[in-house]
Design a protein around this motif. Structure first.
Motif, PDB file in Angstrom:
ATOM      1  N   VAL A 164      -4.214  -6.637  -3.345  1.00  0.00           N
ATOM      2  CA  VAL A 164      -5.317  -7.580  -3.153  1.00  0.00           C
ATOM      3  C   VAL A 164      -6.171  -7.068  -1.998  1.00  0.00           C
ATOM      4  N   VAL A 171      -8.816  -7.091  -7.110  1.00  0.00           N
ATOM      5  CA  VAL A 171      -7.370  -6.870  -7.207  1.00  0.00           C
ATOM      6  C   VAL A 171      -7.162  -5.635  -8.065  1.00  0.00           C
ATOM      7  N   VAL A 211      -5.302 -16.436  -6.963  1.00  0.00           N
ATOM      8  CA  VAL A 211      -5.772 -15.606  -5.861  1.00  0.00           C
ATOM      9  C   VAL A 211      -6.445 -16.508  -4.831  1.00  0.00           C
TER      10      VAL A 211
END
Length: 348
Positions: A164, A171, A211
């Motif tokens: 990340v 990503v 995320v």
């Protein structure tokens, strides 16, 4: 030898900010309380991971320094024993690490790269066999001029390594050669510009991932295809209403074992935001927000039973734990342990 039925915790702390290095602690399984049992020497251990060698469990700690390094410890005995001197990772300011396919992988924030270090039979890391340098930038002129790899982890299938990157709003998904550990880039998933993604957490089904944005306080819901090694954003949930005042810097997402809740630690507001996930795992909505028990929650993890949360509050110098209400997932503060400049919590 350590009683294998008794859970232990290791807590990282920033020595440059007055922390003791790594604090070892015992866990009361009834109350969830942590009790410090000793300290382990380490320099700015920003994150911890655990692996196994032929002799038993091994603790790994990255030093968020320039240049960066990683240290391994034999923790089969009550007192952790370093497995040699710190090993340079070939990058600056590593913030995260993971064990993958017999190798140790680090996310190097300062140099925007991912390093792969082979592991010896006793679990000790060797010098990097490969360093994958990220490319790109983002719209934030202060935080996104260059790549900043912030987290690295394996997917639930164990086939892929995801990194990340806060600086590039993306990503990256890589495979690792099982013999050499050499990373091969499979794909790169773009997130909305300016998100500044920090950490990712998988749904227990293995079909979705979440995320957490550090620069924009959002959760991006993604579908995960383990067969193809593909991550596809399908939705975004703001953690706060527009116009929230003061610095807001999300840090760590955690998904409940039953897949019904997602918790996000947020620095600045010093809160834990509770999100409900639908039955598919594809929709997230904010249902509550509670104080984190201190200031600047840098890490958030589930306890071994999955019924408690532990927040490492860096600036107040403590680890605070919360009992989770069955059904609602609401965290209720239950206690804390003083750890100056706390950075991360790991249960083994």
């Amino acid at each position: 030898m350590v009683d294998k039925g008794v859970a232990r915790a290791f807590i990282g702390s920033f020595t440059s900010a007055g922390g003791p290095g790594i604090v070892a602690a015992s866990l009361d399984p009834r109350t969830g309380a942590l009790t410090a049992t000793g300290t382990v020497e380490a320099v700015d251990p920003s994150y911890l991971a655990v692996g196994r060698s032929e002799a038993g469990p091994v603790l790994y700690a990255v030093s968020e320094t320039v240049p960066g390094a990683v240290t391994a410890y034999d923790i089969a005995a009550p007192v952790a024993r370093p497995l040699g001197a710190p090993v340079p990772v070939g990058g600056d300011e590593p913030t995260h690490l993971a064990v993958a396919r017999g190798h140790l992988v680090t996310a190097n924030y300062g140099s925007g790269s991912v390093s792969v270090l082979p592991l010896a039979a006793d679990g000790a890391p060797r010098p990097p066999s490969a360093v994958l340098r990220h490319e790109g930038s983002g719209p934030d002129p202060e935080r996104q001029r260059a790549p900043h790899a912030h987290q690295v982890l394996t997917d639930p299938s164990g086939r892929w390594v995801l990194s990340v990157d806060l600086g590039t709003d993306s990503v990256r998904i890589c495979s690792l050669d099982t013999a050499t550990g050499a990373p091969a880039l499979r794909s790169e998933t773009a997130l909305p510009p300016g998100t500044g993604p920090r950490h990712l957490a998988f749904h227990p089904s293995g079909r979705h991932a979440y995320v957490l944005g550090e620069l924009r306080p959002t959760v991006t819901v993604c579908r995960w295809d383990a067969a193809a090694g593909a991550l596809e954003p399908v939705g975004e949930t703001p953690l706060f209403p527009e116009g929230v005042e003061g610095p807001v810097s999300p840090s760590a997402p955690v998904v409940s074992p039953d897949g019904r809740h997602l918790w996000a630690a947020v620095r600045g507001t010093d809160t834990i935001v509770v999100l409900a996930l639908d039955g598919t795992g594809e929709r997230a909505r904010v249902v509550a927000s509670v104080p984190c028990g201190g200031r600047w929650p840098r890490d958030l993890v589930l306890g071994p039973t999955g019924t408690r949360l532990y927040a490492a509050n860096e600036r107040s110098g403590d680890v605070t734990w919360f009992d989770l209400e069955a059904g609602s997932g609401f965290p209720r503060r239950a206690g804390s342990l003083a750890v100056p400049a706390a950075s991360a919590v790991l249960f083994v």
